[in-house]
Design a protein around this motif. Structure first.
Motif, PDB file in Angstrom:
ATOM      1  N   PRO A 431       0.745  -1.240   0.077  1.00 36.74           N
ATOM      2  CA  PRO A 431      -0.072   0.136  -0.078  1.00 36.74           C
ATOM      3  C   PRO A 431       0.798   1.158   0.026  1.00 36.74           C
ATOM      4  CG  PRO A 431      -1.171  -1.549   1.444  1.00 36.74           C
ATOM      5  CD  PRO A 431       0.425  -2.113   1.177  1.00 36.74           C
ATOM      6  N   ASP A 432       2.113   1.214   0.448  1.00 40.17           N
ATOM      7  CA  ASP A 432       3.056   2.325   0.546  1.00 40.17           C
ATOM      8  C   ASP A 432       3.742   2.544  -0.505  1.00 40.17           C
ATOM      9  OD1 ASP A 432       2.136   3.520   3.267  1.00 40.17           O
ATOM     10  OD2 ASP A 432       3.198   1.961   4.074  1.00 40.17           O
ATOM     11  N   ALA A 433       3.595   1.738  -1.731  1.00 37.61           N
ATOM     12  CA  ALA A 433       4.369   1.765  -2.934  1.00 37.61           C
ATOM     13  C   ALA A 433       3.736   3.065  -3.653  1.00 37.61           C
ATOM     14  CB  ALA A 433       4.301   0.599  -3.967  1.00 37.61           C
ATOM     15  N   LEU A 434       4.785   3.672  -4.370  1.00 34.58           N
ATOM     16  CA  LEU A 434       4.574   4.820  -5.284  1.00 34.58           C
ATOM     17  C   LEU A 434       4.106   6.032  -4.493  1.00 34.58           C
ATOM     18  CD1 LEU A 434       2.658   2.837  -8.065  1.00 34.58           C
ATOM     19  CD2 LEU A 434       5.191   3.426  -7.990  1.00 34.58           C
ATOM     20  N   GLY A 435       4.618   6.244  -3.374  1.00 34.35           N
ATOM     21  CA  GLY A 435       4.459   7.621  -2.654  1.00 34.35           C
ATOM     22  C   GLY A 435       3.098   7.061  -1.782  1.00 34.35           C
ATOM     23  N   GLY A 436       2.698   6.043  -1.670  1.00 37.31           N
ATOM     24  CA  GLY A 436       1.529   5.756  -0.904  1.00 37.31           C
ATOM     25  C   GLY A 436       0.217   5.879  -1.557  1.00 37.31           C
ATOM     26  N   ILE A 437       0.214   6.216  -2.781  1.00 41.98           N
ATOM     27  CA  ILE A 437      -1.008   6.808  -3.597  1.00 41.98           C
ATOM     28  C   ILE A 437      -2.278   5.549  -3.232  1.00 41.98           C
ATOM     29  CG2 ILE A 437      -0.510   5.600  -5.863  1.00 41.98           C
ATOM     30  CD1 ILE A 437      -1.614   7.814  -7.223  1.00 41.98           C
ATOM     31  N   GLY A 438      -1.799   4.469  -3.009  1.00 43.02           N
ATOM     32  CA  GLY A 438      -2.870   3.425  -3.004  1.00 43.02           C
ATOM     33  C   GLY A 438      -3.156   2.817  -1.372  1.00 43.02           C
ATOM     34  N   ARG A 439      -2.610   3.699  -0.397  1.00 40.48           N
ATOM     35  CA  ARG A 439      -2.851   3.360   0.844  1.00 40.48           C
ATOM     36  C   ARG A 439      -3.984   3.786   1.316  1.00 40.48           C
ATOM     37  NH1 ARG A 439      -0.740   4.481   6.152  1.00 40.48           N
ATOM     38  NH2 ARG A 439       0.324   6.616   5.796  1.00 40.48           N
ATOM     39  N   ASN A 440      -4.713   3.027   2.274  1.00 37.73           N
ATOM     40  CA  ASN A 440      -5.950   3.336   2.726  1.00 37.73           C
ATOM     41  C   ASN A 440      -6.385   2.440   3.992  1.00 37.73           C
ATOM     42  OD1 ASN A 440      -8.686   3.653   2.942  1.00 37.73           O
ATOM     43  ND2 ASN A 440      -9.497   2.427   1.582  1.00 37.73           N
ATOM     44  N   CYS A 441      -5.426   2.850   4.843  1.00 33.80           N
ATOM     45  CA  CYS A 441      -5.613   1.950   6.201  1.00 33.80           C
ATOM     46  C   CYS A 441      -5.605   2.793   7.406  1.00 33.80           C
ATOM     47  CB  CYS A 441      -4.215   1.159   6.346  1.00 33.80           C
ATOM     48  SG  CYS A 441      -2.772   2.233   6.419  1.00 33.80           S
ATOM     49  N   ASP A 442      -6.023   4.071   7.285  1.00 30.53           N
ATOM     50  CA  ASP A 442      -6.314   5.156   8.349  1.00 30.53           C
ATOM     51  C   ASP A 442      -7.220   4.134   9.495  1.00 30.53           C
ATOM     52  OD1 ASP A 442      -4.991   6.827   7.464  1.00 30.53           O
ATOM     53  OD2 ASP A 442      -6.685   8.088   6.272  1.00 30.53           O
ATOM     54  N   PRO A 443      -7.017   4.363  10.751  1.00 29.69           N
ATOM     55  CA  PRO A 443      -6.036   5.325  11.333  1.00 29.69           C
ATOM     56  C   PRO A 443      -4.644   4.938  11.632  1.00 29.69           C
ATOM     57  CG  PRO A 443      -7.339   4.278  12.915  1.00 29.69           C
ATOM     58  CD  PRO A 443      -7.972   3.679  11.621  1.00 29.69           C
ATOM     59  N   HIS A 444      -4.354   3.856  11.230  1.00 31.22           N
ATOM     60  CA  HIS A 444      -3.056   3.346  11.260  1.00 31.22           C
ATOM     61  C   HIS A 444      -2.151   4.013  10.599  1.00 31.22           C
ATOM     62  CE1 HIS A 444      -5.163   0.029  13.175  1.00 31.22           C
ATOM     63  NE2 HIS A 444      -5.930  -0.200  12.034  1.00 31.22           N
TER      64      HIS A 444
END
Length: 845
Positions: A431-444
């Motif tokens: 999820p943190d690849a490519l600057g985190g554009i695919g990250r969706n793990c809030d609130p972690h």
């Protein structure tokens, strides 16, 4: 009076002895087979021995009752079954029955017959009688000792030989006598008992391994695996015509694979200098040697079929002398100093050209559809910064060997492939690849980088599209189809593996309605996406192959060879059972009931959970299969606690910097709620089991609760700090499980969460098992825990498995390992210590 009392006592004892012996009342018997005395040129052989009827008893005959007709027969009031006597030469009869004990049991089978016979137990010859008596009064029992494991089928086959010269009719009586200490153990005897699942079926049997469709979808290559035992197995392939189902090549070469465009199969054979490449055309049924002396390494065809790309190895520096200076934490791993480079073999010239060179390995990801570019990746160490390595993605122009970097050094990027038109790339990574554009793990704050995501990169605009950011299953790309333009993914979808199709037009994922919960292999025709083939299984089957019609959205069964075995086995009922945790999270799970389940009874419970961050996938081929434990009369509860991938990024991110936090509480809470919801579970007889990270969890749970009556940990981690430093992948696994945390900046994570530092809190009897050659979780993790609990005077056992690594591969050792676990739970959860004591008699140090 005294004499009368003694006589009465003797009669009472005799009565008890009679009652202790249970007669076999029914058998299956196969029709008699005539056996002739061999032609004798001489009266004696070269050893000076005469041929006797007893020698005919050694005549080999198949003991398989499934493959031959048989009938059920009943014994008479005296316990005998009588069959017809041979009127000339000799007749061989085969009788069969099954014995199965609910608990570990020792006893003996007493076999009576006036004629010659041989007794087989589970296919092994155990006793023979090579003389014939003239009357029943002369018959004495032949004794076969039996050691019966709980709910494990004991198949008894008796080969009876009737000779024309015998005075008596061929008759058979069997009585089973339990040893005194096992008199109360229930044992069933019948010729047609439905078997229980055993460890054998998790390893052996017949199944489809993989299927592969030709690019045009007209032909299907199917590979079968027939494993009969440790030393007897084979694989076989067949080629069929999809439209008719006609087998056009029944014995296809196992190495055959489809060429990328021409709908032909190829494989290599040993040539004069290197390998020769052979091509088979299903349309003409002709086979020819296309090329001679091609490289012997594994290769990838160019889509234009004019060259092959393959990998060669630069051997790393060999250490001379007894000392070795480590260059990197991974330098302990065998072959870690090797480097890999790419080669191109030109079909027209036979030239093998080296394409890459340097200190970093280069890996082929894909070849552009026009065959002009290679999509490659490389990596380098970044040991001072988590996650300790960086990867880069670049193109090589084959005509000029010029490179173009597409993704610079990125810590979380994975693989990549071209779109069918070559204008886009499908990328995978954390999820943190490519600057985190695919990250969706809030609130972690930190994502679980094992939760693989997919991205589309437009090579013209450089625009990135994180297509799976809001898609919960973890993905593995299968194919970007060149006809319908959709991308097909195999996914970790909770405890299932499903196939999804992603449409770029609608930006939606669609799950294909396939017949199995776990898809092992999926093949889609590249030029005809309306047809696919797949292999799958689930909670009650494995290795079944299907054809899929995408237009009708229906599947047609091609083959299910394992069903012939499984239909003779009584499996437990499985159903989903979820609960809502205290924080409102839904925790998914499955329940497996014992075969012949009786809701009025009270059953012990075994709880199982994930190892690492992977879910416990449905299936019957794992040594931890719920069906395997249910077969021994346990209720089994499998849950997927926080941190598991396949349920969304927020859920999987709970694994990071937790080392048991929240997860342990959910297991405890779920177990309590499971017991409360199911009155047939005995809440005082609960066991738990896990391996690897699940082994860590097993140990850690016992420091937080006395809920469990027994626990078993295989290859578990007792000390997070020592595992971090010693396991081959300890520090790199912790780059996810303990991202940005180290023993010096977060000592509580590495101590308070380990069972070793809380060993004094453990009261539960704990079984530790570990391979002596484990390089993933070194055996010291179990040794430390064992030493601590021994010093504390707590109930603990340590079983080491000589020469085995993280997984017990050697089947014979796996049987002993498995039996140790089962005997441990029988001891503590079923009030049946006899099996454990038989395996490990008490020894005093």
């Amino acid at each position: 009076m005294k004499r009368l009392m003694i006589l009465s006592g003797l009669l009472l004892m005799a009565g008890l002895a009679v009652r202790a012996q249970e007669r076999v009342a029914e058998y299956k018997v196969r029709p008699a087979v005539a056996v002739r005395t061999p032609l004798q040129g001489d009266s004696i052989n070269f050893k000076g021995e005469r041929f006797t009827p007893a020698d005919l008893l050694k005549t080999k005959i198949s003991l398989d009752f499934d493959a031959h007709p048989s009938e059920r027969v009943s014994a008479d009031t005296a316990g005998y079954v009588t069959v017809a006597k041979a009127d000339k030469d000799h007749l061989v009869y085969l009788f069969s029955t099954h014995l199965r004990a609910e608990r570990f049991l020792k006893g003996k089978l007493n076999v009576y017959s006036p004629v010659r016979f041989e007794v087989f137990v589970n296919g092994e010859s155990r006793q023979s009688k090579d003389t014939a008596e003239d009357s029943l009064s002369q018959v004495r029992p032949s004794v076969v000792s039996l050691r019966m494991e709980p709910e494990a089928d004991c198949v008894v086959v008796i080969k009876l030989l009737s000779s024309a010269d015998d005075k008596m009719q061929p008759m058979l009586k069997c009585e089973f006598e339990k040893e005194k200490d096992f008199a109360e153990v229930v044992c069933r005897m019948a010729p047609d008992l439905q078997r229980r699942l055993s460890l054998f079926e998790t390893n052996f049997g017949s199944r489809v391994r993989w299927v592969s469709l030709s690019p045009n979808g007209k032909y299907l290559l199917t590979c079968y695996s027939d494993n009969y035992g440790v030393k007897r197995s084979k694989t076989r392939c067949e080629l069929t015509e999809v439209k008719t189902g006609r087998v056009i090549l029944p014995s296809a070469n196992e190495r055959m694979r489809w060429m990328p465009r021409s709908n032909k199969l190829y494989y290599t054979v040993v040539g004069k200098e290197q390998n020769d490449l052979v091509v088979f055309d299903p349309a003409t049924m002709r086979e020819e040697v296309l090329l001679k002396n091609v490289p012997e390494e594994h290769f990838t065809w160019s889509p234009t079929e004019d060259c092959l790309i393959y990998t060669l190895t630069d051997e790393g520096e060999k250490v001379a002398g007894p000392l070795k200076r480590l260059l990197h934490p991974d330098d302990r791993i065998p072959d870690s100093r090797n480097r890999y480079y790419l080669m191109k073999y030109d079909l027209s010239t036979g030239l093998s050209e080296r394409l890459t060179y340097g200190s970093h390995s280069v890996y082929l990801n894909d070849i552009s559809p026009d065959g002009k570019k290679l999509l490659c990746s490389t990596s380098k160490s970044n040991i001072t910064e988590c996650p300790f390595s960086l990867s880069s993605l670049f193109e090589i122009e084959l005509s000029t060997l010029k490179t173009d970097t597409l993704v610079g050094w990125d810590a979380y990027i994975g693989g990549a492939s071209y779109s069918p038109d070559g204008k886009k790339l499908l990328l995978t990574g954390g999820p943190d690849a490519l600057g985190g554009i695919g990250r969706n793990c809030d609130p972690h704050p930190i994502a679980n980088s094992f939760d693989t995501q997919a991205f589309i990169l437009d090579l013209t605009t450089q625009k990135l599209d994180p297509i799976t950011r809001d898609f919960n299953p973890t993905v593995t790309p299968l194919q970007w189809n060149r006809v319908d333009g959709c991308i097909y993914f195999n996914t970790t979808d909770g405890d299932c593996r499903n196939i999804y199709r992603y449409s770029l037009k609608t930006r939606r994922f669609e799950k294909l309605p396939l017949e199995e919960d776990v898809i092992y292999n999926f093949s889609l025709a590249e030029d005809n996406p309306s047809v696919a083939a797949y292999v799958g299984g689930g909670n009650t089957g494995t290795g079944a192959a299907y054809m899929y019609d995408a237009k009708k959205q229906t599947s047609a069964l091609l083959a299910n060879p394992m069903s012939l075995i499984l239909e003779k086995i009584e499996l437990g009922k499985m159903e989903e059972w979820d609960f809502t945790a205290a924080d409102g999270t839904t925790i998914r799970g499955m329940m497996c009931l014992p075969p012949s389940f009786d809701p009025a009874k009270k059953y012990p419970l075994i709880v199982y959970y994930y190892g690492g961050t992977l879910p416990s996938t449905r299936g019957i081929t794992s040594p931890y299969s719920p069906q395997l434990f249910a077969s021994r009369n346990y209720v089994v509860y499998v849950l997927q606690p926080s941190g598991t991938i396949g349920y969304g990024q927020e859920f999987s991110a709970r694994h990071v910097n937790a080392w048991g936090d929240r997860t342990a509480d959910e297991i405890i809470e779920g177990t309590k709620k499971f017991c409360a919801a199911h009155p047939f579970v005995d809440a005082k007889r609960i066991g738990c089991l896990g391996a690897s990270y699940g082994g860590f969890m097993t140990m850690y749970l016992q420091t937080k609760t006395d809920l469990f009556a027994a626990a078993a940990s295989h290859a578990g981690i007792s000390n997070v700090a020592s595992y971090w430093g010693e396991g081959y992948w300890g520090y790199s696994y912790n780059s996810v499980a303990a991202a940005e945390s180290y023993p010096w900046n977060n000592p509580d994570l590495f101590t308070k969460h380990g069972a070793l530092f809380n060993a004094d809190k453990i009261k539960t009897p704990l079984l530790l098992l570990h391979g002596t050659a484990d390089t993933n979780v070194p055996i010291g993790e179990s040794i430390q825990m064992y030493n601590a609990l021994k010093i504390l005077g707590k109930p603990v056992e340590l079983i080491t498995v000589e020469g085995e690594n993280h997984f017990i591969l050697d089947y014979d050792k796996r049987v002993l390992w498995h039996n140790s676990i089962m005997a441990w739970f029988a001891r503590w959860l079923q009030n049946s210590p006899a099996w454990w004591n038989d395996l490990y008699p008490e020894r005093h140090w």
